[in-house]
Every structure is written in C-alpha cells, then in structure tokens.
Design an enzyme around this catalytic site. Structure first.
Site, PDB file in Angstrom:
ATOM      1  N   GLU A  94      23.751  72.887  11.162  1.00  0.00           N
ATOM      2  CA  GLU A  94      22.553  72.501   9.776  1.00  0.00           C
ATOM      3  C   GLU A  94      22.173  71.902   9.879  1.00  0.00           C
ATOM      4  O   GLU A  94      21.869  70.520  10.009  1.00  0.00           O
ATOM      5  CB  GLU A  94      23.136  73.508   8.673  1.00  0.00           C
ATOM      6  CG  GLU A  94      24.569  73.725   8.603  1.00  0.00           C
ATOM      7  CD  GLU A  94      26.092  73.897   7.907  1.00  0.00           C
ATOM      8  OE1 GLU A  94      26.468  74.517   7.261  1.00  0.00           O
ATOM      9  OE2 GLU A  94      24.894  73.322   6.267  1.00  0.00           O
ATOM     10  N   CYS A 123      15.612  68.363   6.451  1.00  0.00           N
ATOM     11  CA  CYS A 123      16.931  67.333   6.817  1.00  0.00           C
ATOM     12  C   CYS A 123      17.212  67.413   7.937  1.00  0.00           C
ATOM     13  O   CYS A 123      17.860  68.277   8.300  1.00  0.00           O
ATOM     14  CB  CYS A 123      17.650  67.701   5.297  1.00  0.00           C
ATOM     15  SG  CYS A 123      19.319  66.361   5.296  1.00  0.00           S
ATOM     16  N   CYS A 130      31.582  63.740  10.497  1.00  0.00           N
ATOM     17  CA  CYS A 130      31.031  62.785  10.180  1.00  0.00           C
ATOM     18  C   CYS A 130      32.194  62.049   9.789  1.00  0.00           C
ATOM     19  O   CYS A 130      33.235  62.321   8.905  1.00  0.00           O
ATOM     20  CB  CYS A 130      30.399  62.474   8.515  1.00  0.00           C
ATOM     21  SG  CYS A 130      29.908  60.457   8.488  1.00  0.00           S
ATOM     22  N   CYS A 134      33.314  59.214   3.732  1.00  0.00           N
ATOM     23  CA  CYS A 134      32.821  58.989   1.981  1.00  0.00           C
ATOM     24  C   CYS A 134      33.577  60.065   1.278  1.00  0.00           C
ATOM     25  O   CYS A 134      33.731  61.492   1.312  1.00  0.00           O
ATOM     26  CB  CYS A 134      31.643  59.373   2.043  1.00  0.00           C
ATOM     27  SG  CYS A 134      30.597  58.211   2.425  1.00  0.00           S
ATOM     28  N   CYS A 137      31.997  63.830  -0.089  1.00  0.00           N
ATOM     29  CA  CYS A 137      30.985  64.208   0.342  1.00  0.00           C
ATOM     30  C   CYS A 137      31.796  65.315   1.474  1.00  0.00           C
ATOM     31  O   CYS A 137      32.217  64.582   1.987  1.00  0.00           O
ATOM     32  CB  CYS A 137      30.301  63.205   1.987  1.00  0.00           C
ATOM     33  SG  CYS A 137      29.722  63.902   2.939  1.00  0.00           S
ATOM     34  N   CYS A 354      23.300  68.176  -0.878  1.00  0.00           N
ATOM     35  CA  CYS A 354      23.667  67.071   0.062  1.00  0.00           C
ATOM     36  C   CYS A 354      25.273  67.508  -0.258  1.00  0.00           C
ATOM     37  O   CYS A 354      25.351  67.874  -1.408  1.00  0.00           O
ATOM     38  CB  CYS A 354      23.091  65.675  -0.942  1.00  0.00           C
ATOM     39  SG  CYS A 354      21.247  64.754  -0.921  1.00  0.00           S
TER      40      CYS A 354
HETATM   41  N1  SAH Z   1      25.250  59.965   7.249  1.00  0.00           N
HETATM   42  C1  SAH Z   1      24.212  59.018   5.938  1.00  0.00           C
HETATM   43  C2  SAH Z   1      23.781  60.356   6.049  1.00  0.00           C
HETATM   44  C3  SAH Z   1      24.382  61.800   5.622  1.00  0.00           C
HETATM   45  S1  SAH Z   1      24.468  61.910   3.652  1.00  0.00           S
HETATM   46  C4  SAH Z   1      24.055  58.342   4.508  1.00  0.00           C
HETATM   47  O1  SAH Z   1      25.354  58.285   4.330  1.00  0.00           O
HETATM   48  O2  SAH Z   1      23.102  58.224   4.049  1.00  0.00           O
HETATM   49  C5  SAH Z   1      23.006  61.974   2.765  1.00  0.00           C
HETATM   50  C6  SAH Z   1      23.423  61.815   1.408  1.00  0.00           C
HETATM   51  O3  SAH Z   1      23.929  62.935   0.778  1.00  0.00           O
HETATM   52  C7  SAH Z   1      24.241  60.416   0.796  1.00  0.00           C
HETATM   53  O4  SAH Z   1      22.694  59.811   0.561  1.00  0.00           O
HETATM   54  C8  SAH Z   1      25.124  61.053   0.690  1.00  0.00           C
HETATM   55  O5  SAH Z   1      25.970  59.766   0.173  1.00  0.00           O
HETATM   56  C9  SAH Z   1      24.844  62.126  -0.080  1.00  0.00           C
HETATM   57  N2  SAH Z   1      25.902  63.045  -0.191  1.00  0.00           N
HETATM   58  C10 SAH Z   1      27.221  62.752   0.320  1.00  0.00           C
HETATM   59  N3  SAH Z   1      27.865  64.081  -0.227  1.00  0.00           N
HETATM   60  C11 SAH Z   1      26.820  64.354  -1.502  1.00  0.00           C
HETATM   61  C12 SAH Z   1      27.297  64.883  -2.490  1.00  0.00           C
HETATM   62  N4  SAH Z   1      28.836  66.149  -2.416  1.00  0.00           N
HETATM   63  N5  SAH Z   1      26.631  65.467  -4.015  1.00  0.00           N
HETATM   64  C13 SAH Z   1      25.157  64.321  -3.564  1.00  0.00           C
HETATM   65  N6  SAH Z   1      25.248  63.639  -2.774  1.00  0.00           N
HETATM   66  C14 SAH Z   1      25.760  63.507  -1.809  1.00  0.00           C
END
Ligand code: SAH
Length: 372
Positions: A94, A123, A130, A134, A137, A354
């Site tokens: 996506e 984006c 991944c 985290c 996420c 995000c």
């Molecule tokens: N791996 C990279 C890029 C992908 S995530 C990174 O971590 O930066 C892009 C952004 O979305 C990151 O800042 C991540 O922490 C944030 N993100 C992930 N899950 C989220 C959520 N449930 N709500 C808000 N932001 C989130």
C-alpha cells in the site's frame, strides 16, 4: 548474448546501452528506454510507443514489465488516497497519497509560491510488514513478510503519479509507509538513486524524507551516501530509554544517547532540520513530564517535532492520547522554542493513517476509479 542477470526494471543507463547495442539498435535507444521507465513512469514495453516493435518485443523477452498492478484505490473524505498494489508473488502493498490542503505547516521552506496548486505527499513502503516490532504499530505487530525490490519501491511513485488530480503536484515523498527503510538499505538506496537521478524521476533529494526507528549504522550510511541531502525523520516516541524500549524493541540495540550522537553527526545542509516523530500514546508517553524530557533531550539539535496522536490498531490495547494531553504536550514544547506541529489524522476511514497499513474493513463505496 550477454544479458545482465539483474532486474531489468532497475537497469542502469549503462546496462541499457549494452542491451541496445547487443540488439543491434542505435545507442540513443538506451536513454529512451531509461526515460520511459524513470521519467514517464512505465515499465511496460508496450507503452513505449516510439520504440521499434522488435525492440519492444526484446524488452518483453528480457522480462521488463510492471512490478505490480493496482488492485484497489480508496479515497477518504479528506482526499487521501490509498493505492493497493498487487505484486507478482501475490503479496500486496500500500502507498498513500496525501493532499496537503489542510491547515498546518508546509514543511517546505523554499519559498516557492503555491498558487492554486495542491501539493501532495506520497507515503512509500519499503517492506511488506516490518521486523522492528514496535508495539503500537500494525506493521510491527504483523512481522516482516519480505523486503521490496527497488523496482517495487519505484513503482509506488510511478503508479501513484497516475492518480494525481489536475490541480495536484506530487511534491514530497516520505518513506513512512510499511517497513523500516534502513533495515532494507540496499534496495531503498537503489530506489533513491533512480528517484533523484536528473535523467530519471528527477526528484530533488530535499523533497524526500526517510523515516527510521533509529538504526544508527543506517542513519550514518544515508548521511554519507547523500551528503545529508535526503531528509531524515526519526521516530523517537520517548525521551527516556525505559519508556522507549518498552514500545520500541530496537531501542535496546541503539539507545537514545547513541541515536542523538548519530543525529548530531548527520551532515545536514544549512537551514534544514531533522524531523522528530512522536506518537502520543495515552498514559505511556503523553505527560507534561515527558514533554519536558523531550525538550531537554533535543536541546541544540536542528529539529522540528511532529506529534501524532496514536491511531488505534487491532493488535494493541494502546490508545491515542486525549486531545487535552496533546495540546499541553505541544504547548510545553512550543514554550521551549521548538517548532512543533500536531499531525492531523488523515485518511482514517480508509485505514490509511500511520501504522494502520493493512488491508481490512474498508467500505466499498470508498473505492474510486481504477486505471487499467
Ligand atoms: N519504520 C519507519 C517508517 C514507518 S512508520 C519508522 O518507524 O519511522 C511511520 C511513522 O508512523 C513512524 O513514526 C511510526 O512510529 C508511526 N506509527 C506507527 N504506528 C502508529 C500508530 N498506530 N499511530 C500513529 N503513528 C504510528
């Protein structure tokens, strides 16, 4: 005939030069093919209408074709479009087009007039799933399926451009989709090289931002490979190791002090800033004390802070911070002189926000026209 074994979709110009000469064609054909792919944005030889038929056929035999086909495009009420690409191995990925019409900062400080044009940010994903884990996420909780080939990263940009509206310009690329770009450095770099090549997609590196959980060796490589010209975003989310390690396992490997050192050493051009992303999670990292700690940690660094109230995901009980917490967090950072913006939720109802990138529960009426 000597055919390079690499993916023809990401042949360098010199590979195309050898290819066309082996095919008995004039040298200028190489640049023509290269520009069809990276400038006009098609990998399909049949679209390359000014090439001789036998050369188009040879390209087909070589295996040059679109890395993915569009299966769905969903549009949210705010104009955010989520494009689903089906890849050849049946994995799906996506990417999200985000018109920057809402109030809020224009990150671009080059002072060019906007006029009536709408600037759109794309984006981009670098992996399916991944490996970073985290806890807030969706991609992180799903785990890693595989890294994308450079051509699959490029295809997101080239395909998404076809879905721009008349009034829109693709302005910025953010590597903030699925995956950790610096955990998949080589293919990400290959894609960046084509995207920034003046003979290719010709996108200025300063309009590209790579976002990372904070893989220190990757940050250093990116800085060195592009002399700091590619924008860097760090997903920080906590200013103390205890909280950060709890929500971001990678912090145990590269703790905050090391990260800050890598940021200080990033060869940022004058007047550019590093973006700090901070997802506000209710009762985890959203107190005033957390804000103060963040302000102290970032002191002296050329940064801007993006606060993102966490978007809910199925795989986690964490919730987004309340509005009043978000406001007071922002207020405390602003009071300490930081430029600090709250990222509004975009495309929520098509699960394009995000951390929500995963296919499920999208209302069919959100489906927009699909190009053939
Ligand atoms: N791996 C990279 C890029 C992908 S995530 C990174 O971590 O930066 C892009 C952004 O979305 C990151 O800042 C991540 O922490 C944030 N993100 C992930 N899950 C989220 C959520 N449930 N709500 C808000 N932001 C989130």
């Amino acid at each position: 005939m000597k055919i390079p074994t690499a993916d023809p979709a990401t042949f360098a110009l010199s590979d195309w030069q050898s290819f066309v000469s082996e095919q008995g064609h004039k040298p200028f054909r190489a640049r023509q093919i290269y520009r069809w792919i990276h400038h006009r944005g098609t990998f399909d030889p049949e679209q390359m209408t000014d090439l001789p038929q036998d050369l188009r056929e040879a390209l087909g035999e070589l295996g040059l074709s679109e890395p993915g086909s569009v299966s769905f495009v969903y549009e949210a009420a705010d104009g955010t479009r989520k494009i689903l690409l089906d890849l050849k191995d049946e994995t799906r990925l996506e990417c999200v087009l985000i018109p920057m019409t809402s109030v809020g900062p224009d990150d671009d400080d080059d002072g060019e007039p906007v006029g009536s044009r709408v600037r759109v940010t794309l984006c981009v994903s670098t992996q399916v799933g991944c490996a970073m884990g985290c806890t807030f996420c969706a991609s992180g909780q799903a785990g890693l399926v595989r890294g994308l080939r450079a051509a699959e990263i490029l295809a997101q940009v080239y395909v998404a451009r076809r879905y721009l509206k008349e009034s829109e310009d693709l302005r910025n690329l953010v590597f903030m989709g699925m995956g950790e770009p610096l955990h998949h450095y080589d293919e990400t770099k290959r894609a960046l090289d084509f995207l920034t090549d003046p003979d290719g997609a010709a996108i200025s590196p300063r309009r590209i931002t790579v976002s990372t959980v904070g893989l220190v060796p990757g940050i250093r490589r990116l800085g060195a490979d592009y002399s700091g010209k590619i924008g860097l975003a760090l997903s920080l989310h906590a200013a103390d190791d205890e909280t950060r390690s709890r929500i971001m396992p990678m912090n145990r490997r590269y703790p905050i002090a090391e990260l800050m050192q890598a940021l200080r050493e990033y060869p940022l051009p004058p007047r550019r800033r590093i973006t700090i992303e901070y997802t506000l999670i209710r009762d985890v990292n959203d107190s005033e004390a957390h804000a103060d700690r963040l302000a102290s940690l970032l002191r002296g660094l050329p940064v801007k802070v993006n606060l993102i109230p966490m978007n809910s995901i199925e795989a986690s009980d964490y919730r987004g911070a309340d509005q009043d917490r978000v406001s007071s967090f922002q207020g405390r950072l602003a009071a300490r002189g930081y430029s600090c913006f709250v990222r509004t939720r975009r495309g929520d109802e098509v699960s394009a926000a995000c951390g929500q990138l995963a296919l499920k529960g999208i209302a069919p009426e959100r489906l927009v026209r699909k190009l053939s």
